[in-house]
Design an enzyme around this catalytic site. Structure first.
Site, PDB file in Angstrom:
ATOM      1  N   CYS A 155     -18.405 -67.981  12.461  1.00  0.00           N
ATOM      2  CA  CYS A 155     -18.047 -67.390  13.755  1.00  0.00           C
ATOM      3  C   CYS A 155     -17.521 -68.447  14.742  1.00  0.00           C
ATOM      4  CB  CYS A 155     -19.226 -66.599  14.316  1.00  0.00           C
ATOM      5  SG  CYS A 155     -18.700 -65.367  15.508  1.00  0.00           S
ATOM      6  N   HIS A 246     -21.762 -63.527  10.100  1.00  0.00           N
ATOM      7  CA  HIS A 246     -22.950 -64.392  10.049  1.00  0.00           C
ATOM      8  C   HIS A 246     -23.836 -64.106   8.827  1.00  0.00           C
ATOM      9  CE1 HIS A 246     -22.766 -65.975  14.233  1.00  0.00           C
ATOM     10  NE2 HIS A 246     -22.125 -64.837  14.464  1.00  0.00           N
ATOM     11  N   GLU A 248     -26.095 -65.875   7.667  1.00  0.00           N
ATOM     12  CA  GLU A 248     -27.444 -66.416   7.931  1.00  0.00           C
ATOM     13  C   GLU A 248     -28.331 -65.421   8.672  1.00  0.00           C
ATOM     14  OE1 GLU A 248     -24.755 -67.041   9.573  1.00  0.00           O
ATOM     15  OE2 GLU A 248     -25.210 -67.348  11.701  1.00  0.00           O
TER      16      GLU A 248
END
Ligand code: GLN
Length: 291
Positions: A155, A246, A248
């Protein structure tokens, strides 16, 4: 204000985000705050510290620069760093740890020593770029890249790495892509979806977009990994990986594994699936320092 990533813990993130903005804007108007508090669906689960086993939120690794896997590794270039200036650092550390990959928080010039790869997390790209300059890390990062360091930007990280940013100066300019910041709209236009990216995982990968940029153009030497509608969401060059979403913030370890392989790291694959069933929304907290 609310934290962009945490909002996704509620049953209806968009509704809840709107309510928080309204309640914050009219904090001294009880009627408006009451209205904002109604009909919000399931609450955001809080992090009940008493219910989390101590080793999950305060492990030996928290606060240390590198995890214990590092000490036992003879091959020095097996450590992945996470740029720790601003943004979603702990979530990446947690994913690397789940894969058994040695990681290091990268805050200073010295932290670049012998890194195989560097993750630039999501956050605020204008802020991250200023901090890179203020702390004199930009030149070290560029020098290490030219010596073979692989870099993954998520991002805001993608924005920092892009050669061209619509209407703005670029920051690092290391991958031949053009990005448009905040291209989906405001924080409230954040969303979740999924897609199959065969080279990364044969199963669908969950995608979390938080006030993401769009990649609108790529150069000849850049390979598109995921195109959706009119924009590119993931791409890579020989030494750089970029994702506008994302990984994660989901249980999927597939992209971290993919990046580790790109960095030349060999590690044992403990699980059949690239999704860790033990991952929880609060898993990242075990990597967070508690002040
Ligand atoms: N909107 C942010 C920026 O332009 C990026 C958001 C993110 O990293 N989730 O820097």
């Amino acid at each position: 204000m609310f934290s962009s990533a945490r909002i996704f813990k509620s049953s209806n993130p968009q509704l809840r985000a709107r309510a928080i903005v309204k309640a914050t804007a009219y904090f001294n108007d009880p009627q408006k705050v009451l209205e904002a508090s109604m009909g919000l669906g399931e609450a955001m689960p809080g992090i009940e510290i008493a219910q989390i086993p101590p080793d999950k939120y305060w492990p030996a690794v928290a606060g240390k620069k590198t995890n214990s896997a590092v000490q036992s590794m003879k091959n020095k270039k097996s450590v992945i760093g996470v740029l720790d200036l601003q943004g979603g650092v702990h979530e990446h550390l947690d994913h690397l740890d789940r894969l058994g990959i040695a990681y290091r928080r990268v805050k200073e010039k010295e932290d670049f020593e012998d890194l195989a790869g560097l993750i630039i997390p999501g956050g605020e790209s204008s802020c991250l770029c200023r901090l890179l300059n203020i702390f004199g890390i930009k030149e070290v990062l560029l020098a290490n890249y030219h010596r073979g360091l692989k870099i993954w930007g998520t991002c805001a990280g993608t924005i920092l790495l892009a050669k061209s940013v619509v209407g703005e100066e670029n920051c690092l300019g290391l991958i031949d892509i053009e990005v448009e910041r905040n291209s989906f709209g405001s924080q409230l236009d954040s969303f979740i979806s999924e897609a199959v990216i065969k080279v990364v995982d044969p199963e669908p990968i969950p995608l979390t977009f938080i006030r993401s940029p769009k990649i609108i153009k790529v150069g000849e030497k850049v390979n598109v990994l995921l195109k959706i509608d009119d924009y590119i969401a993931a791409a890579e060059s020989e030494n750089i990986l970029v994702t506008v979403f994302h990984p994660e913030l989901t249980g999927s370890l597939a992209f971290h594994r993919y990046f580790a392989i790109k960095c030349g790291i060999k590690f044992e694959v403990k699980k059949d699936s690239y999704t860790d069933p033990a991952w929880e929304n609060y898993s990242w907290t075990r990597m967070a320092r508690i002040a």
